[in-house]
Design a protein around this motif. Structure first.
Motif, PDB file in Angstrom:
ATOM      1  N   LEU A 225       0.857  -1.214  -0.124  1.00 30.67           N
ATOM      2  CA  LEU A 225      -0.053  -0.090   0.192  1.00 30.67           C
ATOM      3  C   LEU A 225       0.837   1.211   0.088  1.00 30.67           C
ATOM      4  N   GLY A 226       2.329   1.083   0.287  1.00 33.11           N
ATOM      5  CA  GLY A 226       3.139   2.274   0.343  1.00 33.11           C
ATOM      6  C   GLY A 226       3.263   3.045  -1.244  1.00 33.11           C
ATOM      7  N   ILE A 227       3.023   2.194  -2.066  1.00 29.98           N
ATOM      8  CA  ILE A 227       3.159   2.888  -3.368  1.00 29.98           C
ATOM      9  C   ILE A 227       2.101   3.846  -3.697  1.00 29.98           C
ATOM     10  N   LEU A 228       0.893   3.570  -3.298  1.00 22.35           N
ATOM     11  CA  LEU A 228      -0.148   4.545  -3.346  1.00 22.35           C
ATOM     12  C   LEU A 228       0.234   6.127  -2.458  1.00 22.35           C
ATOM     13  N   LYS A 229       0.678   5.840  -1.359  1.00 24.30           N
ATOM     14  CA  LYS A 229       1.289   6.950  -0.742  1.00 24.30           C
ATOM     15  C   LYS A 229       2.281   7.873  -1.266  1.00 24.30           C
ATOM     16  N   THR A 230       3.278   6.988  -2.040  1.00 29.27           N
ATOM     17  CA  THR A 230       4.231   7.955  -2.762  1.00 29.27           C
ATOM     18  C   THR A 230       3.854   8.436  -3.809  1.00 29.27           C
ATOM     19  N   TYR A 231       2.738   7.905  -4.425  1.00 26.69           N
ATOM     20  CA  TYR A 231       2.135   8.692  -5.751  1.00 26.69           C
ATOM     21  C   TYR A 231       0.778   9.144  -5.507  1.00 26.69           C
ATOM     22  N   ALA A 232       0.453   9.293  -4.122  1.00 31.74           N
ATOM     23  CA  ALA A 232      -1.095   9.776  -3.812  1.00 31.74           C
ATOM     24  C   ALA A 232      -1.390  11.161  -4.670  1.00 31.74           C
ATOM     25  N   TYR A 233      -0.635  12.213  -4.735  1.00 28.32           N
ATOM     26  CA  TYR A 233      -0.973  13.297  -5.511  1.00 28.32           C
ATOM     27  C   TYR A 233      -1.163  12.985  -6.796  1.00 28.32           C
TER      28      TYR A 233
END
Length: 422
Positions: A225-233
């Motif tokens: 799920l971390g990849i979603l935080k990295t590219y959240a914007y």
């Protein structure tokens, strides 16, 4: 072709099962990503994704005969070339207008939100980018024509080249119409073939939740799920763009269909859910044919317009092309693109052309971005920045493709006075 309309006394639970499968897939993938060793994850993810592969391949198995049969029968049943031209003209007006709006909205919103500014270039997936660049090296005017004009209909069917199938089917359907009564036997045979294939669709769609579970588990197990935080914007900006596009499409749909729009959205909820969770609009083409006829669209219009739409009316993918290319240009500070409106409009128009010729290429949107972006000085290795989260963006654009084609088919049916209960 007439589809028996089911009663609504027994609610369709497919969407619910798909949502449950998606949640279970996310949970299972997260647990595996967090608890298992990297070696196990690397070995496990491709195997669990086989569930999704099986489902998608079963769907792909029936797309070619369905496109051919429905389009040929649709043209033949329209009766004459004048009607074919009129319906095709109305469909193309919608397709071109929707494509331009999608591209323009993507361009405006990515320019306003600027998700690429300040991105860490170290996040780029260079290995994946090299693989896509290998495909793009072959992209040229010659290759474009090869992807559009079929050399063999059997080859086009084998490779699921939808645009090539459409071109052959249009020629075949027009010729079948021209010979009159001599073609009735072929029309009846293809009509029966469509019924058989649509029966197969019902069997295959029962496996959709299994495919969704496999797809979500595999993606989350690898990326977490971390990849979603990295590219959240970036993801948030893109989905904001899709929301605005949906607003425009639904507003136009309401102007044409009025209260029937609510019925249409209820009808296509299953196809949209499948497209979202499998990140494939192609996967729901057979199901969408069924649902549009059950909605009340004339089968002649459905058979003719939907196959065309899958080649010319991929609204979500069109928006993503300008969005991804501008994101890369912003990340690499390509001022020749980011600061010149004329260049951006030229790129938008080129996308209108280049997006039509590679329907059968995996990750087609990204290949188009690579091929077209290179013409305007956008670094090809920049595609690695969006590869990591392309699946999550693909989910949204696939669902939008389904919505756009459903609205186009309903609108053309309405304009032709061929929409039941209208």
């Amino acid at each position: 072709m007439e589809i028996i309309k089911p009663t609504d006394s027994k609610p369709n639970r497919l969407t619910l099962y798909i949502v449950i499968a998606m949640v279970l897939g996310i949970v299972a993938g997260y647990i595996i990503h967090e608890k298992a060793s990297p070696e196990f994850v690397k070995d496990f993810a491709p195997k669990i994704k086989l569930l999704a592969t099986i489902f998608l391949r079963l769907v792909q198995m029936i797309i070619a005969p369905l496109v051919f049969a429905t389009l040929v029968v649709g043209i033949a049943k329209l009766g004459d070339l004048k009607t074919v031209g009129r319906v095709g003209g109305k469909a193309m007006i919608w397709f071109i207008s929707a494509s331009l709006i999608s591209l323009l909205l993507g361009l405006v919103l990515v320019t306003i939100t600027k998700p690429g500014v300040g991105v860490n270039l170290a996040n780029a997936d260079l290995e994946g980018a090299k693989d896509l660049m290998g495909k793009t090296k072959e992209f040229s005017l010659d290759k474009f024509v090869e992807h559009v004009v079929p050399r063999s209909v059997i080859e086009a069917m084998a490779n699921n080249e939808i645009l090539q199938l459409v071109i052959f089917s249009v020629f075949f359907g027009v010729a079948l119409t021209a010979i009159g009564k001599k073609g009735d036997a072929i029309i009846n045979a293809l009509d029966s073939l469509t019924h058989v294939v649509l029966k197969m669709v019902g069997y295959v769609m029962n496996l959709a939740p299994v495919g969704v579970f496999g797809a979500m588990t595999g993606v989350i197990a690898i990326k977490g799920l971390g990849i979603l935080k990295t590219y959240a914007y970036y993801i948030g900006s893109f989905y904001l763009g899709l929301a605005v596009l949906w607003g425009v499409l639904l507003f136009v749909g309401w102007l044409i269909l009025r209260r029937r729009l609510i019925v249409l959205m209820r009808r296509i909820s299953d196809p949209m859910a499948i497209a979202f969770n499998t990140a494939s609009s192609e996967a729901v083409f057979p199901k969408l044919v069924e649902e549009m006829e059950r909605f009340g669209c004339n089968n002649k219009i459905v058979s003719f317009t939907l196959p065309l739409g899958y080649s010319f009316n991929l609204d979500g993918s069109m928006m993503y092309m300008t969005f991804a290319s501008m994101f890369i240009a912003q990340a690499y500070n390509v001022t020749a693109v980011t600061e010149h409106v004329g260049t951006q409009i030229a790129m938008l128009l080129v996308f209108m052309l280049t997006s039509k010729g590679i329907a059968g290429v995996p990750r087609a949107s990204l290949v188009v971005v690579l091929a077209t972006g290179g013409m305007f000085g956008i670094p090809p290795e920049g595609i690695g920045l969006v590869l990591a989260i392309d699946t999550f963006c693909d989910m949204g654009r696939s669902m939008t493709n389904v919505l756009g084609n459903a609205l186009a088919t309903a609108a053309v049916s309405k304009w032709e006075g061929a929409l039941e209960h209208s």
